[in-house]
Design an enzyme around this catalytic site. Structure first.
Site, PDB file in Angstrom:
ATOM      1  N   GLU A   1     -75.303  12.293  29.120  1.00  8.25           N
ATOM      2  CA  GLU A   1     -73.922  12.717  29.391  1.00  8.25           C
ATOM      3  C   GLU A   1     -74.012  13.672  28.055  1.00  8.25           C
ATOM      4  O   GLU A   1     -74.396  13.825  27.200  1.00  8.25           O
ATOM      5  CB  GLU A   1     -72.999  12.008  28.591  1.00  8.25           C
TER       6      GLU A   1
ATOM      7  N   LYS B   1     -73.866   9.026  19.196  1.00  7.19           N
ATOM      8  CA  LYS B   1     -73.029  10.264  19.128  1.00  7.19           C
ATOM      9  C   LYS B   1     -72.178  10.571  18.762  1.00  7.19           C
ATOM     10  O   LYS B   1     -71.803  11.483  17.672  1.00  7.19           O
ATOM     11  CB  LYS B   1     -73.605  11.067  20.727  1.00  7.19           C
TER      12      LYS B   1
ATOM     13  N   ARG C   1     -81.400  -1.643  24.602  1.00  3.38           N
ATOM     14  CA  ARG C   1     -82.249  -0.243  23.946  1.00  3.38           C
ATOM     15  C   ARG C   1     -81.520  -0.713  21.852  1.00  3.38           C
ATOM     16  O   ARG C   1     -82.183  -1.757  21.763  1.00  3.38           O
ATOM     17  CB  ARG C   1     -79.858   0.200  23.793  1.00  3.38           C
TER      18      ARG C   1
HETATM   19  P1  ATP Z   1     -74.760   7.091  21.891  1.00  3.60           P
HETATM   20  O1  ATP Z   1     -74.552   5.726  22.428  1.00  3.60           O
HETATM   21  O2  ATP Z   1     -75.716   7.427  21.658  1.00  3.60           O
HETATM   22  O3  ATP Z   1     -73.559   8.019  22.294  1.00  3.60           O
HETATM   23  P2  ATP Z   1     -75.004   6.896  25.437  1.00  3.60           P
HETATM   24  O4  ATP Z   1     -76.056   5.888  26.187  1.00  3.60           O
HETATM   25  O5  ATP Z   1     -73.438   6.871  25.611  1.00  3.60           O
HETATM   26  O6  ATP Z   1     -75.779   7.001  23.997  1.00  3.60           O
HETATM   27  P3  ATP Z   1     -75.829   9.180  27.304  1.00  3.60           P
HETATM   28  O7  ATP Z   1     -76.209  10.594  27.274  1.00  3.60           O
HETATM   29  O8  ATP Z   1     -75.431   8.181  28.337  1.00  3.60           O
HETATM   30  O9  ATP Z   1     -75.890   8.749  25.780  1.00  3.60           O
HETATM   31  O10 ATP Z   1     -77.855   8.222  27.712  1.00  3.60           O
HETATM   32  C1  ATP Z   1     -78.728   8.583  28.655  1.00  3.60           C
HETATM   33  C2  ATP Z   1     -79.641   7.216  28.478  1.00  3.60           C
HETATM   34  O11 ATP Z   1     -80.121   7.321  27.262  1.00  3.60           O
HETATM   35  C3  ATP Z   1     -78.297   6.588  29.327  1.00  3.60           C
HETATM   36  O12 ATP Z   1     -79.275   5.945  30.460  1.00  3.60           O
HETATM   37  C4  ATP Z   1     -78.636   5.015  28.011  1.00  3.60           C
HETATM   38  O13 ATP Z   1     -78.851   4.268  28.245  1.00  3.60           O
HETATM   39  C5  ATP Z   1     -79.927   5.742  27.382  1.00  3.60           C
HETATM   40  N1  ATP Z   1     -80.199   5.688  25.859  1.00  3.60           N
HETATM   41  C6  ATP Z   1     -78.475   5.176  24.875  1.00  3.60           C
HETATM   42  N2  ATP Z   1     -78.715   5.379  24.028  1.00  3.60           N
HETATM   43  C7  ATP Z   1     -79.966   4.828  23.392  1.00  3.60           C
HETATM   44  C8  ATP Z   1     -80.951   3.834  22.613  1.00  3.60           C
HETATM   45  N3  ATP Z   1     -80.041   3.600  21.364  1.00  3.60           N
HETATM   46  N4  ATP Z   1     -81.802   2.723  23.067  1.00  3.60           N
HETATM   47  C9  ATP Z   1     -82.292   3.138  24.262  1.00  3.60           C
HETATM   48  N5  ATP Z   1     -81.861   3.805  25.200  1.00  3.60           N
HETATM   49  C10 ATP Z   1     -80.511   4.386  25.072  1.00  3.60           C
HETATM   50 MG    MG Z   2     -72.015   7.239  26.367  1.00  2.00          MG
END
Ligand code: ATP
Ligand code: MG
Length: 556
Positions: free
Chosen positions: A30, A265, A255
């Site tokens: 995102e 983020k 994760r």
């Molecule tokens: P954050 O929690 O940091 O905001 P998010 O999951 O909301 O991260 P997205 O942009 O939705 O961020 O993530 C894109 C992809 O990255 C998703 O498939 C998510 O599962 C993966 N991802 C995000 N954070 C991690 C992490 N700490 N380890 C492994 N994969 C991750």
């Molecule tokens: Mg997210």
């Protein structure tokens, strides 16, 4: 990637023909912030699996929420994915390009009596959802006719209703044991401009409704996501089954969590907005932009992702594992240089004035092909202040009055006198050198217990050096005192700026992407903001230094 539970699932699919032996993955960020090292794990996993199975890998922006998304984030994400070397070829997609199609799918579900327009507000929906032990309550709007629902849904789209006044909900089961299945919201009204579709839409699909559609539209075979979506998989499957469209397999993995680091983020944004760091690319940030600016080589990051592997259970990786991956790459690739961070002047009283000698210094003892360079020696030198002690403690073997040490690549020198200023600070050492020890060995076989680094005063130059350290004091930054949050664990000493380091002349032409080992000090690289007039170097990491331990003891 080495075999893991994801590759096992794929192998099984390839055997049973579920996807006709096709493998197609995606990374769906995102665009609401910069990518961090957790995302690198997801990118590495998805792109290397695609590569390994001769499959395809897409980059797709999951830009279904207009409120927090920005073009700046889109640009930074593209840059970071490319930097990591994940090859999406020409397959860069935006979920927002599918809005029309998603709308049609939603209408199709209405026609199947599998979706309805609900007038309950967010709070009412929450209250009627029930709990893990109690069933929810049916919405009073649940049994609207297909015609009424289609009509209201079209009017939601045309902007007739204010934010929050209506939603489109899936008609599943308000007593389903999985709360995600209790008539979840598919669309909400948001009169908000989107960074790409601008004001074309005022209804936006939720993640749960949109994500499977995006995967299906792109013919993704394996939709790999993090564990928190495990409970959403039944819903992912429900939408695709009800619509009868191509059905990818969602697979959840743990994760990445790292000690002394926050990977969210939202929290990283709070650090940026609160000016705790110098932007998203601050070299202390775990963002890919920050790690790149810090000087972390991309191979170190992909090696790290490979090494930690993938698992089904959450765990936390010691940040030292990442730092070790960085050192392992830099040890092999970084040119050695001499630099003095906190200079102390040394005058060699028996060395001729105006004489300059040249020595050959090895660029990398790990790799002879990296050659040698010239370093220059003269009567006036700089050494580290901490390599001298007027009253040396027991384990201190470096310079002190009357003691002899080796200057790396050059001569033995002996401290004859420490010159002090009015306050009693040592400001200069007057030493003698032994001309017979040229190259660093004494013909009479006498030994010295320490070798120290140095630069010549006549042609070393001044630079700023930023010494970065871990951004948090606590291995678990979220472990904060009552009423405080992770920000209370910020390490206030995470940046020390050194203004007048002395660097050997060859560092003047350092290219922006070059990394160096400053002997005995650590790995360093020029900062992206460094200019010819104002040279700035960042410390990438410290060395595993044998005397770091001694230093610690001395401070006690
Ligand atoms: P954050 O929690 O940091 O905001 P998010 O999951 O909301 O991260 P997205 O942009 O939705 O961020 O993530 C894109 C992809 O990255 C998703 O498939 C998510 O599962 C993966 N991802 C995000 N954070 C991690 C992490 N700490 N380890 C492994 N994969 C991750
Ligand atoms: Mg997210």
């Amino acid at each position: 990637m080495k075999p893991n539970f994801v590759t096992e699932i794929i192998d099984e699919h390839n055997k049973n023909g579920r996807f006709k032996a096709r493998v197609h993955t995606r990374f769906p960020p995102e665009p609401n912030g910069y990518l961090h090292i957790g995302h690198a794990k997801a990118i590495y996993l998805n792109s290397s699996i695609a590569k390994q199975y001769n499959g395809k890998f897409n980059l797709r922006f999951d830009d279904t929420n207009p409120c927090k998304e920005e073009q700046e984030y889109v640009d930074s994400i593209i840059k970071d994915v490319k930097w990591l070397g994940a090859d999406y070829e020409d397959r860069l997609f935006y979920a927002s390009d599918y809005f029309e199609k998603m709308y049609e799918y939603a209408a199709a579900l209405i026609k199947k009596e599998k979706a309805y327009v609900c007038d309950l507000n967010a709070e009412e929906i929450r209250l009627s959802r029930g709990t893990l032990t109690a069933p929810g309550k049916d919405s009073p709007y649940r049994n609207r006719s297909i015609e009424e629902n289609l009509n209201l849904f079209a009017r939601m789209r045309s902007g007739e209703f204010p934010d929050g006044s209506k939603t489109l909900r899936a008609k599943i089961d308000m007593s389903h044991p999985n709360l995600n299945m209790r008539d979840p919201i598919m669309y909400r009204i948001l009169h908000s401009s989107h960074h790409r579709t601008k004001d074309a839409w005022c209804i936006y699909p939720t993640y749960d409704f949109a994500h499977g559609l995006e995967d299906s539209i792109e013919n993704i075979t394996h939709s790999i996501c993090t564990l928190e979506f495990e409970n959403h998989r039944p819903l992912y499957d429900w939408f695709l089954n009800e619509l009868g469209i191509f059905h990818p397999q969602q697979i959840e993995f743990a994760r990445l969590n790292i000690t002394y680091t926050v990977l969210s983020k939202r929290k990283l944004l709070a650090l940026v907005e609160g000016n705790f760091v110098d932007g998203w690319d601050d070299p202390r940030m775990p963002t890919l932009a920050g790690l790149r600016r810090r000087g972390y080589p991309r191979e170190a990051i992909t090696n790290f992702c490979e090494e930690i592997g993938v698992a089904k259970f959450n765990s936390t990786i010691d940040v030292a594992v990442l730092e070790e991956c960085v050192r392992a790459v830099l040890n092999k690739t970084a040119e050695r240089k001499m630099a003095v961070l906190r200079p102390l002047k040394v005058t060699l009283v028996n060395y001729p004035e105006g004489k300059i000698e040249e020595f050959d210094a090895v660029n990398n003892p790990e790799d002879a092909s990296m050659g040698t360079r010239k370093i220059f020696f003269s009567r006036e030198l700089f050494i580290e202040q901490e390599d001298f002690r007027e009253n040396p403690p027991k384990e201190f073997f470096r310079l002190s009055p009357g003691r002899e040490v080796r200057l790396r690549y050059a001569y033995f020198i002996k401290c004859e006198e420490a010159v002090k200023d009015k306050e009693g600070n040592v400001v200069e050492l007057r030493c003698t050198y032994d001309p017979l020890t040229r190259g660093g060995n004494a013909p009479d076989g006498r030994k010295v217990k320490a070798t120290i680094h140095w630069v010549s005063a006549h042609n070393s130059f001044n630079a700023q050096v930023n010494l970065y350290d871990r951004l948090f004091n606590n291995p678990d930054p979220d472990d904060a005192a009552e009423g405080k949050d992770f920000k209370s664990n910020i390490n206030m000493q995470s940046l020390e700026i050194i203004n007048n380091a002395k660097l050997e002349p060859s560092l003047k032409d350092a290219a922006k992407n070059q990394r160096f080992q400053f002997e005995r000090l650590g790995y360093f690289c020029p900062d992206i903001k460094s200019t010819e007039q104002n040279l700035v170097f960042n410390r990438i990491s410290t060395l595993r230094d044998t005397w770091a331990k001694i230093e610690k003891k001395l401070k006690k």
